[in-house]
Write a protein that holds these residues in place. Structure first.
Motif, short mmCIF file in Angstrom:
data_model
loop_
_atom_site.label_atom_id
_atom_site.label_comp_id
_atom_site.label_asym_id
_atom_site.label_seq_id
_atom_site.Cartn_x
_atom_site.Cartn_y
_atom_site.Cartn_z
N ILE A 26 0.86 -1.18 0.00
CA ILE A 26 0.00 0.00 0.00
C ILE A 26 0.90 1.23 0.00
CG2 ILE A 26 -0.31 0.03 2.53
CD1 ILE A 26 -3.27 0.97 1.87
N LEU A 27 0.56 2.16 -0.89
CA LEU A 27 1.33 3.39 -1.05
C LEU A 27 0.46 4.58 -0.67
CD1 LEU A 27 2.74 2.60 -4.60
CD2 LEU A 27 3.88 2.17 -2.44
N VAL A 28 1.04 5.52 0.06
CA VAL A 28 0.36 6.76 0.40
C VAL A 28 1.19 7.89 -0.19
CG1 VAL A 28 -0.36 8.28 2.28
CG2 VAL A 28 -0.62 5.79 2.51
N ASP A 29 0.58 8.64 -1.08
CA ASP A 29 1.29 9.71 -1.80
C ASP A 29 2.57 9.19 -2.45
OD1 ASP A 29 -0.66 11.61 -1.14
OD2 ASP A 29 0.31 12.03 0.78
N GLY A 30 2.48 7.98 -3.01
CA GLY A 30 3.62 7.37 -3.70
C GLY A 30 4.66 6.76 -2.78
N GLU A 31 4.46 6.86 -1.48
CA GLU A 31 5.42 6.34 -0.50
C GLU A 31 4.93 5.00 0.07
OE1 GLU A 31 6.53 7.55 4.06
OE2 GLU A 31 6.50 9.17 2.58
N HIS A 32 5.84 4.02 0.17
CA HIS A 32 5.50 2.71 0.74
C HIS A 32 5.01 2.91 2.17
CE1 HIS A 32 6.33 -1.07 2.88
NE2 HIS A 32 6.00 -1.62 1.72
N ALA A 33 3.83 2.35 2.47
CA ALA A 33 3.25 2.50 3.80
C ALA A 33 3.02 1.17 4.49
CB ALA A 33 1.94 3.26 3.72
N GLY A 34 3.06 0.05 3.75
CA GLY A 34 2.84 -1.24 4.38
C GLY A 34 2.71 -2.34 3.35
N LEU A 35 2.51 -3.57 3.87
CA LEU A 35 2.41 -4.72 2.98
C LEU A 35 1.67 -5.86 3.66
CD1 LEU A 35 4.56 -7.25 3.88
CD2 LEU A 35 6.14 -5.38 3.47
N THR A 36 1.17 -6.76 2.83
CA THR A 36 0.68 -8.05 3.30
C THR A 36 1.34 -9.10 2.40
OG1 THR A 36 -1.25 -9.38 3.94
CG2 THR A 36 -1.50 -8.05 1.95
N ALA A 37 2.01 -10.06 3.03
CA ALA A 37 2.82 -11.04 2.31
C ALA A 37 2.05 -12.36 2.16
CB ALA A 37 4.13 -11.28 3.05
N TYR A 38 2.33 -13.04 1.06
CA TYR A 38 1.65 -14.30 0.77
C TYR A 38 2.58 -15.26 0.02
CZ TYR A 38 1.32 -12.62 -4.03
OH TYR A 38 1.63 -12.16 -5.29
N ARG A 39 2.15 -16.50 -0.03
CA ARG A 39 2.72 -17.49 -0.93
C ARG A 39 1.54 -18.23 -1.54
NH1 ARG A 39 6.53 -14.93 0.16
NH2 ARG A 39 8.69 -15.55 0.39
N ASP A 40 1.69 -18.62 -2.81
CA ASP A 40 0.62 -19.36 -3.49
C ASP A 40 0.87 -20.85 -3.38
OD1 ASP A 40 -0.77 -17.08 -4.22
OD2 ASP A 40 0.18 -16.94 -6.18
N ARG A 41 -0.19 -21.57 -3.06
CA ARG A 41 -0.16 -23.03 -2.92
C ARG A 41 -1.34 -23.58 -3.70
NH1 ARG A 41 -2.56 -26.71 1.13
NH2 ARG A 41 -1.18 -28.50 1.30
N ASP A 42 -1.07 -24.14 -4.87
CA ASP A 42 -2.14 -24.61 -5.75
C ASP A 42 -3.12 -23.46 -6.01
OD1 ASP A 42 -0.91 -27.15 -5.84
OD2 ASP A 42 -1.95 -27.76 -4.01
N ASP A 43 -4.40 -23.64 -5.63
CA ASP A 43 -5.38 -22.57 -5.88
C ASP A 43 -5.60 -21.70 -4.65
OD1 ASP A 43 -6.75 -24.38 -4.28
OD2 ASP A 43 -8.64 -24.16 -5.38
N GLN A 44 -4.66 -21.75 -3.70
CA GLN A 44 -4.78 -20.97 -2.47
C GLN A 44 -3.71 -19.88 -2.41
OE1 GLN A 44 -4.17 -24.25 0.25
NE2 GLN A 44 -6.34 -24.22 0.82
N ARG A 45 -4.09 -18.72 -1.92
CA ARG A 45 -3.13 -17.66 -1.60
C ARG A 45 -3.06 -17.62 -0.08
NH1 ARG A 45 -2.80 -13.05 -5.60
NH2 ARG A 45 -1.64 -14.75 -6.54
N VAL A 46 -1.91 -18.02 0.45
CA VAL A 46 -1.71 -18.15 1.90
C VAL A 46 -1.09 -16.84 2.41
CG1 VAL A 46 -0.59 -19.49 3.72
CG2 VAL A 46 -1.35 -20.64 1.61
N PHE A 47 -1.86 -16.06 3.15
CA PHE A 47 -1.38 -14.80 3.72
C PHE A 47 -0.75 -15.10 5.08
CE2 PHE A 47 -4.46 -13.38 0.65
CZ PHE A 47 -3.89 -12.23 0.13
#
Length: 122
Positions: free
Chosen positions: A30-51
């Motif tokens: 997520i960017l606020v005024d073009g500046e990095h403000a945060g993230l949510t990380a994941y990995r994909d496993r078959d048809d699942q996105r694991v956050f």
């Protein structure tokens, strides 16, 4: 118009935050005024996105950005035809309040946790 007046006008209409998926880094940012403000990380496993991790930088805490980030990430998951596995405590809490994602949410199982640990080499 003076510089001071221009600044006041700009601050009165803040730019909405922008969420982008960064596949190479396995995360949504997520960017606020073009500046990095945060993230949510994941990995994909078959048809699942694991956050598995969500964070908002201290400078942007308390602005509701985590909810904006996670809602847009989960909406993207739905659009991609994937399912959600909420290992991240924030994502899990978000899902308890947002039942509109219940139909694409899978439970966190020991198998998923073992798979994730191996993926993250931890």
């Amino acid at each position: 118009m003076s510089e001071r007046t221009t600044e006041a006008a700009d601050s009165a209409t803040p730019t909405p935050p922008v969420v982008r998926r960064v596949d190479a880094r396995h995360r949504y940012e997520i960017l606020v005024d073009g500046e990095h403000a945060g993230l949510t990380a994941y990995r994909d496993r078959d048809d699942q996105r694991v956050f598995f991790h969500t964070e908002i930088d201290d400078a942007h805490a308390g602005q509701g950005l985590a909810a904006v980030l996670v809602e847009q990430a989960l909406t993207d998951v739905r659009g991609a035809g994937l399912r959600i596995v909420p290992v991240c405590p924030y994502v899990a809490k978000f899902l308890t309040k947002h039942q509109e994602f219940a139909d694409i949410t899978d439970p966190v199982t020991p198998e998923v946790l073992t798979w994730l640990d191996a993926r993250l080499k931890r």
